[in-house]
Motif scaffolding. Structure first.
Motif, PDB file in Angstrom:
ATOM      1  N   MET A   1      -5.862  14.658 -11.334  1.00  0.00           N
ATOM      2  CA  MET A   1      -5.868  13.238 -11.516  1.00  0.00           C
ATOM      3  C   MET A   1      -5.802  12.800 -10.223  1.00  0.00           C
ATOM      4  SD  MET A   1      -2.567  11.439 -13.283  1.00  0.00           S
ATOM      5  CE  MET A   1      -1.672  11.133 -11.775  1.00  0.00           C
ATOM      6  N   ILE A   2      -4.900  12.915  -9.260  1.00  0.00           N
ATOM      7  CA  ILE A   2      -4.905  12.440  -8.076  1.00  0.00           C
ATOM      8  C   ILE A   2      -6.084  12.457  -7.185  1.00  0.00           C
ATOM      9  CG2 ILE A   2      -3.524  12.289  -5.874  1.00  0.00           C
ATOM     10  CD1 ILE A   2      -1.139  13.123  -7.300  1.00  0.00           C
ATOM     11  N   GLY A   3      -6.764  13.629  -7.395  1.00  0.00           N
ATOM     12  CA  GLY A   3      -7.885  13.638  -6.660  1.00  0.00           C
ATOM     13  C   GLY A   3      -8.961  12.759  -7.256  1.00  0.00           C
ATOM     14  N   LYS A   4      -9.055  12.414  -8.399  1.00  0.00           N
ATOM     15  CA  LYS A   4     -10.000  11.485  -9.100  1.00  0.00           C
ATOM     16  C   LYS A   4      -9.663   9.810  -8.644  1.00  0.00           C
ATOM     17  CE  LYS A   4     -11.389  14.816 -12.540  1.00  0.00           C
ATOM     18  NZ  LYS A   4     -11.040  14.882 -13.939  1.00  0.00           N
ATOM     19  N   ARG A   5      -8.464   9.792  -8.393  1.00  0.00           N
ATOM     20  CA  ARG A   5      -8.111   8.291  -8.293  1.00  0.00           C
ATOM     21  C   ARG A   5      -8.873   7.658  -6.862  1.00  0.00           C
ATOM     22  NH1 ARG A   5      -3.923   6.072 -11.099  1.00  0.00           N
ATOM     23  NH2 ARG A   5      -2.530   7.851 -11.775  1.00  0.00           N
ATOM     24  N   GLU A   6      -8.950   6.377  -6.966  1.00  0.00           N
ATOM     25  CA  GLU A   6      -9.618   5.807  -5.975  1.00  0.00           C
ATOM     26  C   GLU A   6      -9.183   6.169  -4.633  1.00  0.00           C
ATOM     27  OE1 GLU A   6      -9.384   1.531  -6.269  1.00  0.00           O
ATOM     28  OE2 GLU A   6      -9.937   1.638  -8.747  1.00  0.00           O
ATOM     29  N   ILE A   7      -9.959   6.106  -3.561  1.00  0.00           N
ATOM     30  CA  ILE A   7      -9.647   6.625  -2.045  1.00  0.00           C
ATOM     31  C   ILE A   7      -8.644   5.681  -1.697  1.00  0.00           C
ATOM     32  CG2 ILE A   7     -10.495   6.673   0.264  1.00  0.00           C
ATOM     33  CD1 ILE A   7     -11.361   9.052  -1.752  1.00  0.00           C
ATOM     34  N   THR A   8      -8.533   4.429  -2.073  1.00  0.00           N
ATOM     35  CA  THR A   8      -7.300   3.390  -1.597  1.00  0.00           C
ATOM     36  C   THR A   8      -6.082   3.897  -1.965  1.00  0.00           C
ATOM     37  OG1 THR A   8      -7.930   1.958  -3.693  1.00  0.00           O
ATOM     38  CG2 THR A   8      -8.982   1.510  -1.562  1.00  0.00           C
ATOM     39  N   VAL A   9      -5.813   4.526  -3.283  1.00  0.00           N
ATOM     40  CA  VAL A   9      -4.569   4.869  -3.775  1.00  0.00           C
ATOM     41  C   VAL A   9      -4.130   6.098  -3.115  1.00  0.00           C
ATOM     42  CG1 VAL A   9      -3.320   6.174  -5.799  1.00  0.00           C
ATOM     43  CG2 VAL A   9      -5.150   4.275  -6.060  1.00  0.00           C
ATOM     44  N   LEU A  10      -4.859   7.259  -2.412  1.00  0.00           N
ATOM     45  CA  LEU A  10      -4.788   8.010  -1.683  1.00  0.00           C
ATOM     46  C   LEU A  10      -4.322   7.685  -0.277  1.00  0.00           C
ATOM     47  CD1 LEU A  10      -7.042  11.037  -2.943  1.00  0.00           C
ATOM     48  CD2 LEU A  10      -4.663  11.040  -3.136  1.00  0.00           C
ATOM     49  N   ASP A  11      -5.087   6.725   0.085  1.00  0.00           N
ATOM     50  CA  ASP A  11      -4.933   6.092   1.521  1.00  0.00           C
ATOM     51  C   ASP A  11      -3.565   5.570   1.657  1.00  0.00           C
ATOM     52  OD1 ASP A  11      -7.082   7.231   2.815  1.00  0.00           O
ATOM     53  OD2 ASP A  11      -8.381   5.232   2.305  1.00  0.00           O
ATOM     54  N   GLU A  12      -3.094   4.816   0.300  1.00  0.00           N
ATOM     55  CA  GLU A  12      -2.007   4.354   0.398  1.00  0.00           C
ATOM     56  C   GLU A  12      -0.835   5.374   0.388  1.00  0.00           C
ATOM     57  OE1 GLU A  12      -1.543   1.448  -2.827  1.00  0.00           O
ATOM     58  OE2 GLU A  12      -3.358   0.295  -2.009  1.00  0.00           O
ATOM     59  N   ALA A  13      -0.790   6.112  -0.387  1.00  0.00           N
ATOM     60  CA  ALA A  13       0.201   7.271  -0.709  1.00  0.00           C
ATOM     61  C   ALA A  13       0.267   7.932   0.943  1.00  0.00           C
ATOM     62  CB  ALA A  13      -0.478   8.174  -1.517  1.00  0.00           C
ATOM     63  N   TYR A  14      -1.005   8.204   1.546  1.00  0.00           N
ATOM     64  CA  TYR A  14      -0.773   8.901   2.918  1.00  0.00           C
ATOM     65  C   TYR A  14      -0.227   8.089   3.941  1.00  0.00           C
ATOM     66  CZ  TYR A  14      -2.538  10.051   7.611  1.00  0.00           C
ATOM     67  OH  TYR A  14      -2.623  10.064   8.776  1.00  0.00           O
ATOM     68  N   LEU A  15      -0.463   6.763   3.764  1.00  0.00           N
ATOM     69  CA  LEU A  15       0.410   5.628   4.653  1.00  0.00           C
ATOM     70  C   LEU A  15       1.799   5.804   4.505  1.00  0.00           C
ATOM     71  CD1 LEU A  15      -2.314   3.022   5.146  1.00  0.00           C
ATOM     72  CD2 LEU A  15      -1.610   4.346   6.780  1.00  0.00           C
ATOM     73  N   LYS A  16       2.207   5.787   3.158  1.00  0.00           N
ATOM     74  CA  LYS A  16       3.716   5.711   3.046  1.00  0.00           C
ATOM     75  C   LYS A  16       4.447   7.044   3.281  1.00  0.00           C
ATOM     76  CE  LYS A  16       6.761   4.189  -0.411  1.00  0.00           C
ATOM     77  NZ  LYS A  16       7.231   2.799  -0.518  1.00  0.00           N
ATOM     78  N   LEU A  17       3.735   8.014   3.278  1.00  0.00           N
ATOM     79  CA  LEU A  17       4.269   9.245   3.774  1.00  0.00           C
ATOM     80  C   LEU A  17       3.997   9.903   5.209  1.00  0.00           C
ATOM     81  CD1 LEU A  17       3.115  11.265   0.532  1.00  0.00           C
ATOM     82  CD2 LEU A  17       5.376  10.393   1.171  1.00  0.00           C
ATOM     83  N   ALA A  18       3.088   8.911   5.800  1.00  0.00           N
ATOM     84  CA  ALA A  18       2.977   9.630   7.382  1.00  0.00           C
ATOM     85  C   ALA A  18       3.858   9.844   8.212  1.00  0.00           C
ATOM     86  CB  ALA A  18       1.786   8.452   8.138  1.00  0.00           C
ATOM     87  N   ASN A  19       4.855   8.930   8.246  1.00  0.00           N
ATOM     88  CA  ASN A  19       6.183   9.217   9.072  1.00  0.00           C
ATOM     89  C   ASN A  19       7.222  10.045   8.361  1.00  0.00           C
ATOM     90  OD1 ASN A  19       4.656   7.618  11.224  1.00  0.00           O
ATOM     91  ND2 ASN A  19       5.656   5.849  10.140  1.00  0.00           N
TER      92      ASN A  19
END
Length: 168
Positions: A1-19
């Protein structure tokens, strides 16, 4: 499900978890497993150049990992998936969170890796949250509109704020 989400959703998650140093992924009835979700998020982080460790207490990642053993920490085996993505094996369920060397293991992992992803099924979610509470992990929760109980979310929120909530 997460892999099929739009790239922007994964990018937002990545930015939130980056630090964040420790990311705790919990499944509370959602379609994708905590293991699969943690692997997707850890892979995204590793692609950015971070040195990432995945501690999968569900045992799913260990079945899929056939790479060579690269090191050991507190009697647990580290297998390298790529240059900057590793999996800690032999971390089954409650025994990982309740071991005497748990705090030492997590400290060694956070010293050695940029990010440590820990994932658990709904059965061990609260136990893992209690074990990790003093380290203030970033919480990622996978839920389902009809399967996740409001009480489960409330119990988790009382211990630690939920940083990301994925639902199907």
């Amino acid at each position: 499900m997460i892999g099929k989400r739009e790239i922007t959703v994964l990018d937002e998650a990545y930015l939130k978890l980056a630090n964040k140093k420790i990311i705790y992924v919990i499944n509370s009835g959602g379609q994708p497993t905590a293991s699969n979700s943690a692997r997707v998020l850890a892979t995204k982080s590793a692609q950015s150049g971070r040195n990432v460790m995945l501690c999968d207490t569900t045992g799913e990642s260990e079945k899929d990992t056939k790479e060579e053993i690269t090191a050991q920490i507190s009697g647990l085996t580290i297998k390298s998936v790529s240059d900057n993505f590793s999996v800690l094996t032999e971390t089954y369920g409650a025994s990982f969170f309740t071991s005497k060397t748990f705090n030492l293991t997590i400290k060694e992992l956070t010293d050695r890796f940029d990010q440590v992803f820990v994932c658990a099924s709904n059965k061990n979610a609260q136990l893992g949250l209690m074990a990790l509470s003093e380290l203030a992990p970033s919480i990622v929760m996978i839920s389902s509109l009809r399967k996740t109980k409001k009480n489960d979310i409330k119990n988790i929120k009382t211990r630690q704020p939920i940083d990301l909530l994925f639902y199907d």
